[in-house]
Design an enzyme around this catalytic site. Structure first.
Site, PDB file in Angstrom:
ATOM      1  N   HIS A 138       3.038  -9.833  10.878  1.00 21.41           N
ATOM      2  CA  HIS A 138       2.431 -10.858  11.737  1.00 21.41           C
ATOM      3  C   HIS A 138       2.756 -12.253  11.235  1.00 21.41           C
ATOM      4  CE1 HIS A 138      -1.031 -11.942   9.135  1.00 21.41           C
ATOM      5  NE2 HIS A 138      -1.195 -10.649   8.887  1.00 21.41           N
TER       6      HIS A 138
ATOM      7  N   CYS B 148      -0.631  -6.731   4.768  1.00 20.45           N
ATOM      8  CA  CYS B 148       0.383  -6.907   5.805  1.00 20.45           C
ATOM      9  C   CYS B 148       1.612  -7.631   5.251  1.00 20.45           C
ATOM     10  CB  CYS B 148      -0.195  -7.694   6.973  1.00 20.45           C
ATOM     11  SG  CYS B 148      -1.486  -6.813   7.880  1.00 20.45           S
TER      12      CYS B 148
END
Length: 375
Positions: free
Chosen positions: A208, A225
């Protein structure tokens, strides 16, 4: 909000500043840095370099972030993070992958996988490839951030980024996301069957972007992430396909010539061909010789999975089986595994299920420990 630049453009401008500094062209470097922070005031590393160049007009500057250590522990950590980010970006400039080389995990990619992604955690770098008829072509590479506590995710909430072979599972609409995630998010299938086999837990691992106040994040700053600058993530989102794009996340990437991969993949290709022949023979016992005793298919042990295998063999009626669009990616850590995806098409039919298998090497033999239909 800063304008959304083209992917890689902002980093390239920063690296140009570094090159000018290295050449002793301090006035030109200052002008370039001033322009960069004007266009991207949220690029903290560029701000730091700009500050160094301003300071260099009145005193010697010893290195990146040559400021008085008066900001307390939080400020000192932020400064250390920016210095590490600077070193990693410079390293990416100096240590390029060998021309034509590819990561060793990509033994074979089917044409349906139009792109592939590889992450080198040691270099804080993500590499984007196009899968062309003549092999993988590097399209771009980008600075990334990983987990606050590094890599090798094992459990929920451990603040680490997983290592392994994954696939992009979806493309989340940025309108449904908080600003924290930037221009969007691409979830991956952690934990995959190999992770589950080893008892790894957790989830919600995405590629992301960054919030508006940050162009990039520190090298170790996420909850697990993989985070990219928004222009870079935007390029990836616009390029890759859901479900067919592999994502390799490795401690470091080993770059090899494509010809070497062909040679390394041949023994496994022969094994897969033998599995196909066993499937086509209709002989259940012969086929079961390829499966590990602790095989699992979506939670079903081998004994509970046998009725499905018998049904498949019955429907095939001894017809030959073709494997189409075959991909296999190798992952080696404490064990040697292979992630295999293919379309299984019985003779006389035009289509068949798309399957994914996970194979584990024991001694000189490969055995399947997971098999499932994915399309």
């Amino acid at each position: 909000m800063a304008p959304l630049a083209r992917d890689g453009e902002t980093e390239a401008r920063l690296l140009d500043v570094y090159k000018l500094i290295g050449a002793g062209q301090m006035r030109e470097a200052l002008a370039h840095a001033e322009s960069l922070v004007h266009d991207h005031p949220n690029f903290q590393l560029a701000q730091l370099v700009y500050g160094d160049l301003l300071a260099a007009r009145t005193r010697p500057v010893r290195g990146v972030g040559d400021v008085q250590e008066t900001a307390g522990p939080t400020g000192a950590q932020s400064l250390a993070d920016l210095r590490e980010e600077s070193l990693l970006r410079i390293r990416a400039l100096r240590e390029r992958p060998p021309a034509g080389a590819v990561p060793s995990q990509f033994l074979q990619l089917a044409p349906r996988s139009k792109h592939a992604i590889a992450v080198d955690a040691s270099r804080a770098r993500l590499y984007l490839f196009e899968n062309t008829p003549t092999g993988l072509k590097l399209l771009g590479d980008y600075y990334i951030s990983v987990g606050k506590l590094g890599i090798e995710k094992a459990s929920e909430g451990d603040l680490r980024t997983p290592l392994g072979v994954y696939y992009v599972t979806s493309n989340l609409d940025p309108k449904t996301l908080k600003d924290f995630y930037g221009v969007g998010a691409l979830p991956i299938n952690y934990p995959n069957p190999y992770d589950a086999r080893r008892g790894k837990t957790g989830g919600g691992i995405w590629l992301h972007g960054t919030p508006p106040a940050q162009f990039s994040r520190a090298p170790k700053a996420t909850d697990g992430c993989v985070v990219l600058a928004n222009p870079d993530l935007d390029r990836i989102i616009r390029t890759v396909e859901v479900r067919s794009t592999p994502v390799v996340i490795a401690p470091s990437l080993k770059w090899v010539a494509p010809q070497q991969l062909e040679a390394e993949g041949k023994p496994f290709s022969d094994t897969l061909g033998a599995w196909r022949a066993a499937k086509a023979s209709g002989d259940l016992n012969r086929l079961l010789g390829f499966y590990a005793p602790d095989f699992s298919a979506n939670g079903k042990p081998l004994a509970d999975w046998l009725p499905q295998v018998r049904a498949e063999l019955g429907r095939a009626h001894g017809r030959d089986v073709q494997l189409k669009d075959v991909s296999y990616l190798r992952w080696t850590d404490s064990a040697d595994t292979m992630v295999v995806t293919f379309g299984e098409v019985p003779e006389g039919e035009r289509t068949g299920p798309v399957k994914r298998q996970y194979w584990l090497r024991t001694g000189n033999q490969w055995k399947i420990f997971f098999e499932g239909v994915i399309g």
